[in-house]
Scaffold this motif. Structure first.
Motif, PDB file in Angstrom:
ATOM      1  N   SER A  69       0.825  -1.206   0.000  1.00  0.00           N
ATOM      2  CA  SER A  69       0.000   0.000   0.000  1.00  0.00           C
ATOM      3  C   SER A  69       0.860   1.257   0.000  1.00  0.00           C
ATOM      4  O   SER A  69       0.513   2.266  -0.623  1.00  0.00           O
ATOM      5  CB  SER A  69      -0.943   0.005   1.201  1.00  0.00           C
ATOM      6  OG  SER A  69      -1.827  -1.098   1.132  1.00  0.00           O
ATOM      7  N   GLY A  87     -11.610   2.414  -2.763  1.00  0.00           N
ATOM      8  CA  GLY A  87     -11.278   0.998  -2.921  1.00  0.00           C
ATOM      9  C   GLY A  87     -12.401   0.278  -3.628  1.00  0.00           C
ATOM     10  O   GLY A  87     -13.571   0.424  -3.279  1.00  0.00           O
ATOM     11  N   GLY A  92      -9.906  -4.386  -3.296  1.00  0.00           N
ATOM     12  CA  GLY A  92      -9.304  -3.059  -3.252  1.00  0.00           C
ATOM     13  C   GLY A  92      -9.472  -2.371  -1.906  1.00  0.00           C
ATOM     14  O   GLY A  92      -8.767  -1.410  -1.599  1.00  0.00           O
ATOM     15  N   ILE A  93     -10.385  -2.881  -1.074  1.00  0.00           N
ATOM     16  CA  ILE A  93     -10.697  -2.220   0.198  1.00  0.00           C
ATOM     17  C   ILE A  93      -9.519  -2.233   1.181  1.00  0.00           C
ATOM     18  O   ILE A  93      -9.194  -1.196   1.757  1.00  0.00           O
ATOM     19  CB  ILE A  93     -11.975  -2.813   0.827  1.00  0.00           C
ATOM     20  CG1 ILE A  93     -13.173  -2.536  -0.094  1.00  0.00           C
ATOM     21  CG2 ILE A  93     -12.216  -2.241   2.219  1.00  0.00           C
ATOM     22  CD1 ILE A  93     -14.443  -3.263   0.299  1.00  0.00           C
ATOM     23  N   ALA A  96      -7.062   0.316  -0.029  1.00  0.00           N
ATOM     24  CA  ALA A  96      -7.571   1.683   0.121  1.00  0.00           C
ATOM     25  C   ALA A  96      -7.441   2.159   1.559  1.00  0.00           C
ATOM     26  O   ALA A  96      -7.025   3.296   1.817  1.00  0.00           O
ATOM     27  CB  ALA A  96      -9.033   1.757  -0.332  1.00  0.00           C
ATOM     28  N   THR A  97      -7.778   1.299   2.497  1.00  0.00           N
ATOM     29  CA  THR A  97      -7.712   1.666   3.904  1.00  0.00           C
ATOM     30  C   THR A  97      -6.279   2.008   4.304  1.00  0.00           C
ATOM     31  O   THR A  97      -6.023   3.038   4.931  1.00  0.00           O
ATOM     32  CB  THR A  97      -8.248   0.509   4.781  1.00  0.00           C
ATOM     33  OG1 THR A  97      -9.577   0.190   4.346  1.00  0.00           O
ATOM     34  CG2 THR A  97      -8.261   0.880   6.244  1.00  0.00           C
ATOM     35  N   ILE A 113     -11.525   7.607   2.974  1.00  0.00           N
ATOM     36  CA  ILE A 113     -11.716   6.443   2.102  1.00  0.00           C
ATOM     37  C   ILE A 113     -13.180   6.330   1.707  1.00  0.00           C
ATOM     38  O   ILE A 113     -14.072   6.841   2.382  1.00  0.00           O
ATOM     39  CB  ILE A 113     -11.255   5.117   2.742  1.00  0.00           C
ATOM     40  CG1 ILE A 113     -12.130   4.746   3.948  1.00  0.00           C
ATOM     41  CG2 ILE A 113      -9.803   5.163   3.120  1.00  0.00           C
ATOM     42  CD1 ILE A 113     -11.973   3.312   4.369  1.00  0.00           C
ATOM     43  N   ILE A 115     -15.793   3.357  -0.754  1.00  0.00           N
ATOM     44  CA  ILE A 115     -15.854   2.019  -1.350  1.00  0.00           C
ATOM     45  C   ILE A 115     -16.762   2.033  -2.561  1.00  0.00           C
ATOM     46  O   ILE A 115     -17.854   2.617  -2.534  1.00  0.00           O
ATOM     47  CB  ILE A 115     -16.340   0.981  -0.319  1.00  0.00           C
ATOM     48  CG1 ILE A 115     -15.301   0.853   0.797  1.00  0.00           C
ATOM     49  CG2 ILE A 115     -16.609  -0.371  -0.966  1.00  0.00           C
ATOM     50  CD1 ILE A 115     -15.727  -0.022   1.941  1.00  0.00           C
ATOM     51  N   VAL A 148      -8.298   2.425  -6.310  1.00  0.00           N
ATOM     52  CA  VAL A 148      -7.366   1.309  -6.108  1.00  0.00           C
ATOM     53  C   VAL A 148      -8.084  -0.036  -6.178  1.00  0.00           C
ATOM     54  O   VAL A 148      -9.215  -0.180  -5.722  1.00  0.00           O
ATOM     55  CB  VAL A 148      -6.605   1.456  -4.768  1.00  0.00           C
ATOM     56  CG1 VAL A 148      -7.546   1.429  -3.591  1.00  0.00           C
ATOM     57  CG2 VAL A 148      -5.544   0.400  -4.604  1.00  0.00           C
ATOM     58  N   ASP A 149      -7.394  -1.006  -6.806  1.00  0.00           N
ATOM     59  CA  ASP A 149      -7.886  -2.383  -6.863  1.00  0.00           C
ATOM     60  C   ASP A 149      -6.684  -3.316  -6.835  1.00  0.00           C
ATOM     61  O   ASP A 149      -5.543  -2.875  -6.985  1.00  0.00           O
ATOM     62  CB  ASP A 149      -8.721  -2.603  -8.133  1.00  0.00           C
ATOM     63  CG  ASP A 149      -9.728  -3.745  -7.988  1.00  0.00           C
ATOM     64  OD1 ASP A 149      -9.780  -4.375  -6.917  1.00  0.00           O
ATOM     65  OD2 ASP A 149     -10.453  -4.011  -8.955  1.00  0.00           O
ATOM     66  N   ASP A 150      -6.955  -4.604  -6.656  1.00  0.00           N
ATOM     67  CA  ASP A 150      -5.848  -5.560  -6.634  1.00  0.00           C
ATOM     68  C   ASP A 150      -5.406  -5.923  -8.039  1.00  0.00           C
ATOM     69  O   ASP A 150      -4.235  -5.832  -8.378  1.00  0.00           O
ATOM     70  CB  ASP A 150      -6.205  -6.801  -5.813  1.00  0.00           C
ATOM     71  CG  ASP A 150      -7.367  -7.596  -6.384  1.00  0.00           C
ATOM     72  OD1 ASP A 150      -8.202  -7.018  -7.115  1.00  0.00           O
ATOM     73  OD2 ASP A 150      -7.468  -8.799  -6.089  1.00  0.00           O
TER      74      ASP A 150
END
Length: 202
Positions: A69, A87, A92-93, A96-97, A113, A115, A148-150
């Motif tokens: 991150s 996120g 993505g959460i 993001a956090t 943040i 979602i 943001v995402d994975d």
């Protein structure tokens, strides 16, 4: 495709996961997730061309997630100030956090943040034109935003979240992803940055 992946997709389907949620959980495309879930009932001859990503060793450690991150935050900040980190559910959460926390540390400014719930996670996705921003977290209006995402596979979710964020008055500055399988450099003028790019060799 690996039998273990087929079994995992079947198990997720049996637990009520939608095709979109299965795709996210296994880090594969929607086409691959659908193919995997159909293998026991009507086996298809050929699997879709895809690369399955397994980042369990990262996801199981808060320390490793924070390091990644921090790297994603560093990439995002080279595009300017950030007020809000969005996120993309589900994977993505966590990024993001942690990114919001890292950006606050690096800049000394409050970073909120939010979602985003993609339409592919909805059981009635056919009746929905786009995903939705959760109302339980920070609002996007008037904010400079990193999304943001994975993993990005086709880029469809990225396009969706950028559109929704802009429609709600937000200013998406950059999209950051851990792994990019789409090869997109930007969407609607918003740059896409990744830590890892995966390319298919022909």
């Amino acid at each position: 495709m690996n039998q273990e992946l087929i079994n995992r997709a079947q198990e997720l389907r049996n637990h009520g996961f939608t095709t979109g949620e299965i795709a996210d959980e296994l880090n594969v495309s929607m086409d691959t997730a659908q193919w995997l879930t159909l293998q026991r009932e009507s086996p298809a001859a050929e699997a879709p061309v895809d690369i399955a990503i397994n980042w369990n060793s990262l996801g199981g450690s808060a320390t490793r997630l924070r390091y990644v991150s921090a790297a994603l935050s560093d990439i995002a900040l080279k595009h300017g100030d950030i007020d809000l980190v969005v996120g993309i559910a589900t994977s993505g959460i966590p990024f993001a956090t942690m990114m919001a926390d890292v950006i606050e540390e690096l800049t000394g400014t409050t970073t909120c943040i939010s979602i985003f719930h993609p339409k592919k996670h909805r059981t009635n996705a056919a009746n929905s034109d786009e995903g939705a921003i959760s109302s339980n977290f920070g609002t996007v209006e008037g904010k400079k935003i990193v999304i943001v995402d994975d993993v990005t596979t086709s880029g469809d979710t990225i396009k969706d979240v950028i559109k929704v964020v802009k429609d709600h008055g937000g200013n998406p500055v950059v999209v950051t992803v851990l792994i990019d399988k789409s090869g997109l450099e930007e969407v609607d003028g918003v740059p896409i940055e990744s830590l890892i790019k995966v390319s298919q060799l022909s």
